[in-house]
Design a protein around this motif. Sequence first.
Motif, PDB file in Angstrom:
ATOM      1  N   CYS A  34       0.823  -1.215   0.000  1.00  0.00           N
ATOM      2  CA  CYS A  34       0.000   0.000   0.000  1.00  0.00           C
ATOM      3  C   CYS A  34       0.856   1.264   0.000  1.00  0.00           C
ATOM      4  O   CYS A  34       0.335   2.370   0.160  1.00  0.00           O
ATOM      5  N   CYS A  53      -0.832   4.939   0.804  1.00  0.00           N
ATOM      6  CA  CYS A  53      -2.178   5.232   0.299  1.00  0.00           C
ATOM      7  C   CYS A  53      -2.995   5.943   1.378  1.00  0.00           C
ATOM      8  O   CYS A  53      -2.849   5.645   2.572  1.00  0.00           O
ATOM      9  N   LEU A  55      -5.870   5.531   2.362  1.00  0.00           N
ATOM     10  CA  LEU A  55      -6.734   4.679   3.179  1.00  0.00           C
ATOM     11  C   LEU A  55      -5.973   3.814   4.169  1.00  0.00           C
ATOM     12  O   LEU A  55      -6.573   3.150   5.015  1.00  0.00           O
ATOM     13  N   LEU A  56      -4.651   3.807   4.077  1.00  0.00           N
ATOM     14  CA  LEU A  56      -3.906   2.935   4.995  1.00  0.00           C
ATOM     15  C   LEU A  56      -3.815   3.572   6.377  1.00  0.00           C
ATOM     16  O   LEU A  56      -3.424   4.732   6.523  1.00  0.00           O
ATOM     17  N   CYS A  63      -6.097  -1.531   5.832  1.00  0.00           N
ATOM     18  CA  CYS A  63      -6.875  -0.624   4.990  1.00  0.00           C
ATOM     19  C   CYS A  63      -8.082  -0.158   5.805  1.00  0.00           C
ATOM     20  O   CYS A  63      -8.799  -0.982   6.382  1.00  0.00           O
ATOM     21  N   ARG A  69     -12.630  -0.138  -1.039  1.00  0.00           N
ATOM     22  CA  ARG A  69     -11.343   0.411  -1.469  1.00  0.00           C
ATOM     23  C   ARG A  69     -11.273   0.684  -2.964  1.00  0.00           C
ATOM     24  O   ARG A  69     -10.652   1.660  -3.388  1.00  0.00           O
ATOM     25  N   VAL A  73     -10.251   4.205  -4.037  1.00  0.00           N
ATOM     26  CA  VAL A  73      -8.894   4.253  -4.612  1.00  0.00           C
ATOM     27  C   VAL A  73      -8.916   3.363  -5.861  1.00  0.00           C
ATOM     28  O   VAL A  73      -8.575   2.178  -5.797  1.00  0.00           O
ATOM     29  N   CYS A  76      -6.196   0.832  -6.650  1.00  0.00           N
ATOM     30  CA  CYS A  76      -5.856  -0.214  -5.682  1.00  0.00           C
ATOM     31  C   CYS A  76      -5.946  -1.562  -6.396  1.00  0.00           C
ATOM     32  O   CYS A  76      -6.958  -1.874  -7.024  1.00  0.00           O
TER      33      CYS A  76
HETATM   34  S1  SF4 Z   1      -7.124   1.179  -0.839  1.00  0.00           S
HETATM   35 FE1  SF4 Z   1      -5.789  -0.476  -1.514  1.00  0.00          FE
HETATM   36  S2  SF4 Z   1      -3.733   0.458  -1.511  1.00  0.00           S
HETATM   37 FE2  SF4 Z   1      -5.074   1.772  -0.278  1.00  0.00          FE
HETATM   38  S3  SF4 Z   1      -4.814   1.068   1.835  1.00  0.00           S
HETATM   39 FE3  SF4 Z   1      -6.603   0.005   0.972  1.00  0.00          FE
HETATM   40  S4  SF4 Z   1      -5.771  -1.952   0.206  1.00  0.00           S
HETATM   41 FE4  SF4 Z   1      -4.025  -0.540   0.486  1.00  0.00          FE
END
Ligand code: SF4
Length: 149
Positions: A34, A53, A55-56, A63, A69, A73, A76
């Motif tokens: 990520c 990212c 969202l992490l 996530c 997600r 994103v 992703c």
């Molecule tokens: S959206 Fe995808 S890349 Fe972003 S934190 Fe969640 S799993 Fe990871």
Amino acid sequence: MSQTLRPNFWQKIALSDMTASEWEALCDGCGLCCLHKLQDDETNEIYYTKVACKLLDCKTCQCSNYPKRKQLVPNCLQLDVYHLRHAQHWLPNSCAYKRLYQGKNLPSWHPLITQDKNSVHKIGISAARFAISELKIKGNLEDYLLAKP
Ligand code: SF4
Ligand code: SF4
């Protein structure tokens, strides 16, 4: 999702034949996939950055909205066997999917072995050591380069 896992499934079952629960259980929760990465245009070499990212959760490396997600994103990646076959070079060498695809076993610290979901953090493999959310950085990704984990 059901958490019924066949005993030692990672040693017996091909990646392509695992159930969704087994596939998900393989993830050690390191969060390294990520992180934003840069690719050299000429050599195609991948460079990791410390930037995660949006969202992490940088403390837990989880996530923060896994079910949505792909909506939040769009780039992703939903890792599958196809990606392992064609694009595994961007995954860290510690990644369980990459290791099994390459015919290796799980490392001794993997949560499936230790039965401790925090073992990836305790051994110091995860991104929790250094990750910074993309929402908090100043400057360019180039300013946050990291040696490949
Ligand atoms: S959206 Fe995808 S890349 Fe972003 S934190 Fe969640 S799993 Fe990871
Ligand atoms: S690099 Fe592999 S093991 Fe680590 S979080 Fe990503 S998919 Fe899971």
